[in-house]
Enzyme design. Structure first.
Site, short mmCIF file in Angstrom:
data_model
loop_
_atom_site.label_atom_id
_atom_site.label_comp_id
_atom_site.label_asym_id
_atom_site.label_seq_id
_atom_site.Cartn_x
_atom_site.Cartn_y
_atom_site.Cartn_z
N CYS A 2 48.99 51.21 76.30
CA CYS A 2 48.12 52.32 76.69
C CYS A 2 46.76 52.12 76.05
O CYS A 2 46.56 51.23 75.24
CB CYS A 2 48.74 53.62 76.19
SG CYS A 2 50.44 53.82 76.73
N ARG A 28 44.33 49.10 80.59
CA ARG A 28 45.50 48.98 79.71
C ARG A 28 46.66 49.83 80.21
O ARG A 28 47.76 49.77 79.64
CB ARG A 28 45.14 49.40 78.28
CG ARG A 28 44.00 48.61 77.65
CD ARG A 28 43.64 49.20 76.31
NE ARG A 28 44.74 49.09 75.39
CZ ARG A 28 44.93 48.03 74.58
NH1 ARG A 28 44.07 47.05 74.62
NH2 ARG A 28 45.96 47.97 73.78
N TRP A 72 50.46 53.82 80.10
CA TRP A 72 51.35 52.95 80.88
C TRP A 72 52.75 53.37 80.46
O TRP A 72 53.16 53.21 79.32
CB TRP A 72 51.13 51.46 80.53
CG TRP A 72 51.86 50.56 81.45
CD1 TRP A 72 51.45 50.12 82.69
CD2 TRP A 72 53.16 49.96 81.25
NE1 TRP A 72 52.40 49.32 83.26
CE2 TRP A 72 53.47 49.20 82.40
CE3 TRP A 72 54.09 50.00 80.21
CZ2 TRP A 72 54.66 48.48 82.55
CZ3 TRP A 72 55.29 49.29 80.36
CH2 TRP A 72 55.56 48.55 81.51
N ASN A 98 50.21 54.29 71.36
CA ASN A 98 50.36 53.09 72.20
C ASN A 98 51.48 52.27 71.58
O ASN A 98 51.40 51.91 70.40
CB ASN A 98 49.05 52.29 72.19
CG ASN A 98 49.23 50.91 72.81
OD1 ASN A 98 50.12 50.71 73.61
ND2 ASN A 98 48.41 49.96 72.37
N GLY A 99 52.53 52.01 72.33
CA GLY A 99 53.64 51.23 71.76
C GLY A 99 54.97 51.90 72.05
O GLY A 99 55.06 52.75 72.93
N GLU A 463 51.93 30.11 89.83
CA GLU A 463 50.80 31.03 89.65
C GLU A 463 50.39 31.66 90.98
O GLU A 463 50.09 32.85 91.06
CB GLU A 463 49.61 30.29 89.02
CG GLU A 463 48.31 31.06 88.95
CD GLU A 463 48.33 32.33 88.09
OE1 GLU A 463 47.34 33.08 88.14
OE2 GLU A 463 49.36 32.59 87.43
N LYS A 467 50.15 35.63 91.93
CA LYS A 467 48.93 36.29 92.45
C LYS A 467 49.27 37.09 93.71
O LYS A 467 48.82 38.22 93.89
CB LYS A 467 47.84 35.26 92.75
CG LYS A 467 47.21 34.69 91.46
CD LYS A 467 46.30 35.65 90.77
CE LYS A 467 46.61 36.19 89.43
NZ LYS A 467 47.27 35.68 88.37
N GLU A 470 51.65 40.23 92.56
CA GLU A 470 51.06 41.35 91.81
C GLU A 470 49.87 41.97 92.54
O GLU A 470 49.41 43.05 92.18
CB GLU A 470 50.68 40.92 90.39
CG GLU A 470 49.71 39.79 90.27
CD GLU A 470 49.43 39.43 88.80
OE1 GLU A 470 48.84 38.38 88.58
OE2 GLU A 470 49.80 40.20 87.90
N HIS A 486 68.62 22.41 96.83
CA HIS A 486 69.65 22.86 95.87
C HIS A 486 69.86 24.37 95.93
O HIS A 486 70.40 24.97 95.01
CB HIS A 486 69.25 22.42 94.45
CG HIS A 486 69.01 20.95 94.37
ND1 HIS A 486 70.01 20.02 94.48
CD2 HIS A 486 67.85 20.25 94.28
CE1 HIS A 486 69.49 18.80 94.42
NE2 HIS A 486 68.18 18.91 94.31
N LYS A 580 46.45 45.33 82.04
CA LYS A 580 45.77 44.07 81.72
C LYS A 580 46.26 43.44 80.43
O LYS A 580 46.37 42.22 80.31
CB LYS A 580 44.27 44.33 81.63
CG LYS A 580 43.42 43.10 81.40
CD LYS A 580 43.42 42.19 82.59
CE LYS A 580 42.58 40.93 82.47
NZ LYS A 580 42.82 39.98 83.52
C1 AGP Z 1 48.24 37.84 85.40
O1 AGP Z 1 47.53 38.08 86.55
C2 AGP Z 1 48.87 39.01 84.84
N1 AGP Z 1 47.95 40.01 84.58
C3 AGP Z 1 49.75 38.72 83.64
O2 AGP Z 1 50.77 37.87 84.04
C4 AGP Z 1 49.04 38.10 82.43
O3 AGP Z 1 48.75 36.77 82.67
C5 AGP Z 1 49.98 38.20 81.23
O4 AGP Z 1 50.24 39.55 80.98
C6 AGP Z 1 49.37 37.54 79.99
O5 AGP Z 1 48.21 38.20 79.62
P1 AGP Z 1 47.28 37.52 78.50
O6 AGP Z 1 46.72 36.24 79.05
O7 AGP Z 1 46.23 38.57 78.23
O8 AGP Z 1 48.14 37.28 77.29
#
Ligand code: AGP
Length: 585
Positions: A2, A28, A72, A98-99, A463, A467, A470, A486, A580
């Site tokens: 958060c 966040r 969050w 936060n936590g 990756e 993308k 998400e 497989h 983020k």
């Molecule tokens: C990536 O698009 C995501 N937001 C997520 O997987 C991100 O890469 C992951 O949470 C790691 O974040 P960081 O690089 O800030 O540690």
């Protein structure tokens, strides 16, 4: 994960000050938000709202102190009753958090037996009730806070506000809290970027310390309650919160990649050489990261093996503590993290330190917890990344790892040349976005999308799938093309879209066979390569630039994800259920 923000000082429209602080922290967590400010005669204004922040401004309320939170959700659904701040039964003690308080249930049951009534499903609400209970024995607020720190378990950042006493108490265990002070007052937040518009000197709280704000004064106590001097550090942070004419931060940050990559190619040789020496001296090294940062780590393993003839492991940070027993004093742990706050990465680096291993961090945030904990650090120079989806910070990581491998191989110039070619391909693919937009609207209602690659294109496939997942919420899966037979090929049926990364390198022929195998099952094959082939139903040309081709290949997927999100009417910058920087386990 958060965002928390607090203020006490001379400013009088504090509700809107906190409000803009929360807006800059919303990446966040954006399930709900809440603000509390003190009005005259111990009255208060409390606003708690579900959803993202939409309002421009709050009604002006005369107030000089308060705090706020953007959530969050971890414990308790996304409802107003679970929105912070939480409070005690007298609405005298308020908390933002936060936590996760891991032992909240046991504490809650004990408090319920003592007659406390809870109004939310959160773990956080035990905090103001605990303080209320302890206050029955003493009115020494510092003592109460010390007692609470002893009672709770988990990784947390907490701010208590005692309304009648106009006092704030802040403490943290791993999750970040930063404080700053100027002639206007005292500011507290989850990260320094939220304070940058107001101050240029900050102090990052350490685990177990207690920060007290009262009568516009700041005092700090160490974990034993002893007063401690606050050593502020300079915060040379460029505030860049604007879209700069773009519709979304995602497309803005995608377009910033050529400039970011050029800076890395042209300016980082000395820093990379220093890091390369550390790697040369180490024995048993490991890249670690979460999500995209783990996929960048995996790409690094391929770069180092192929270019530097050196094996470096790659581990998912949330799994690392179960893998770390191999670490020795000669080991080098290389955490990759855009935010530098991802809790699984922070815990991993603490584990590495326990084992006396050396640490070399690649992060994008100066002053982040990871930046401060690591022995050596490389700043990714991608600039502030606001979109939850990592784009420019991902390709920046790839550029650093690619050049590092070439430095270790003594072929830095060649690495620079290939990256410069890759940057040209990135500019080309960005200019060809109309074609990608068409593919996005073709794919927007598909249920499943599969992405294959071999060698260094395998982590690119992972990756790319992330993308697409998400951003568009469509199930996408990346996998090594060789794994098709497989099991996964059972999922391929008529018109199933399959994206095939097929650069003309040692994997070319085998990957082409894989494209034919899925085509034989009716798949709709989308080829990404420098060489077209009749097996592709659609073809996107990306010229080969050795292993640096991974970069334009990923940018293709970033743009595809962006336009699929728009085609589905979704928010590319704040996807549901994500944030983020992930500061909870
Ligand atoms: C990536 O698009 C995501 N937001 C997520 O997987 C991100 O890469 C992951 O949470 C790691 O974040 P960081 O690089 O800030 O540690």
């Amino acid at each position: 994960m958060c965002g928390i923000f607090a203020y006490q000082g001379e400013k009088t429209d504090v509700a809107n000050l906190i409000f803009s602080g929360l807006k800059s922290l919303e990446y966040r967590g954006y399930d709900s938000w809440g603000i509390l400010v003190k009005k005259n005669n111990n009255a208060f204004y409390l606003k708690r709202q579900v959803g993202k922040i939409k309002e421009e401004k709050l009604p002006p309320i005369f107030s000089t102190e308060g705090f706020g939170h953007t959530r969050w959700a971890t414990h308790g659904g996304v409802f107003e009753k679970n929105t912070h701040p939480h409070f005690d039964s007298q609405k005298q003690i308020f908390v933002v958090h936060n936590g996760i308080i891991e032992n909240f249930n046991q504490l809650k049951q004990e408090l319920i037996k003592k007659g406390h009534i809870f109004t939310s499903e959160t773990d956080t609400e035990v905090l103001p009730h605990l303080a209320e209970e302890l206050r029955k024995k003493t009115n020494d607020r510092l003592k109460i806070i010390k007692e609470i720190i002893k009672k709770i378990q988990g990784l947390n950042a907490v701010i208590f506000y005692f309304l009648n006493d106009s006092e704030f108490y802040a403490f943290k265990n791993s999750s970040p809290i930063v404080v700053g002070k100027n002639h206007d007052g005292i500011f507290l937040a989850s990260d320094a970027s939220a304070l940058a518009p107001y101050i240029n000197k900050v102090y990052f709280l350490d685990d177990g310390e207690i920060l007290v704000i009262k009568e516009k004064n700041l005092s700090l106590f160490d974990k034993n309650g002893k007063p401690k001097k606050i050593n502020f550090i300079n915060l040379n942070y460029k505030v860049e919160d604007t879209l700069g004419g773009y519709k979304h931060f995602m497309i803005k940050e995608i377009n910033e990649q050529p400039k970011v990559l050029k800076t890395i190619v042209d300016t980082q040789e000395q820093n990379l050489k220093k890091a390369a020496n550390l790697i040369k001296k180490s024995y048993g090294s490991c890249f670690i990261g979460c999500g995209s940062a783990y996929y960048a780590s995996l790409t690094g393993t391929y770069f180092f093996s192929k270019i530097a003839k050196r094996h470096i492991n790659a581990a998912v940070a949330s799994e690392f503590s179960y893998l770390a027993d191999f670490l020795k004093e000669t080991s080098l742990v290389i955490p990759l993290s855009q935010s530098g706050e991802t809790i699984d990465v922070i815990s991993s680096i603490k584990k590495a330190k326990e084992k006396k291993a050396k640490t070399l961090a690649l992060t994008n945030v100066l002053g982040s917890t990871l930046y401060r904990l690591a022995d050596e650090k490389l700043l990714l120079l991608a600039g502030p990344e606001k979109c939850v989806l990592s784009t420019k910070s991902f390709t920046a990581k790839l550029a650093f790892l690619y050049l590092l491998a070439h430095i270790l191989n003594g072929t830095f110039k060649k690495g620079q040349e290939n990256l410069k070619k890759a940057i040209k391909e990135v500019e080309k693919i960005i200019n060809e976005r109309e074609k990608i937009k068409k593919l996005a609207s073709f794919l927007k209602n598909k249920e499943h999308i599969f992405i294959l690659g071999r060698g260094v294109s395998y982590p690119v496939a992972l990756e790319s799938a992330l993308k697409i997942k998400e951003s568009s919420y469509i199930h996408a899966e990346g996998f090594p093309a060789g794994e098709l037979k497989h099991g996964v090929i059972a999922l391929i049926e008529k018109e199933t879209p399959v994206i095939v990364y097929n650069p003309v390198d040692e994997t070319y022929e085998d990957t082409l066979s894989s494209a034919y195998e899925v085509s034989a099952r009716g798949a709709y094959v989308i080829g990404i390569s420098s060489k077209n082939n009749s097996v592709y139903h659609q073809f996107f040309q990306i010229e080969d630039c050795a292993d640096a081709t991974t970069i334009p290949n990923v940018v293709f997927a970033q743009l595809l994800g962006y336009y699929m999100t728009l085609a589905r009417g979704l928010d590319p910058d704040k996807p549901r259920n994500l944030a983020k920087s992930v500061t909870v386990k």
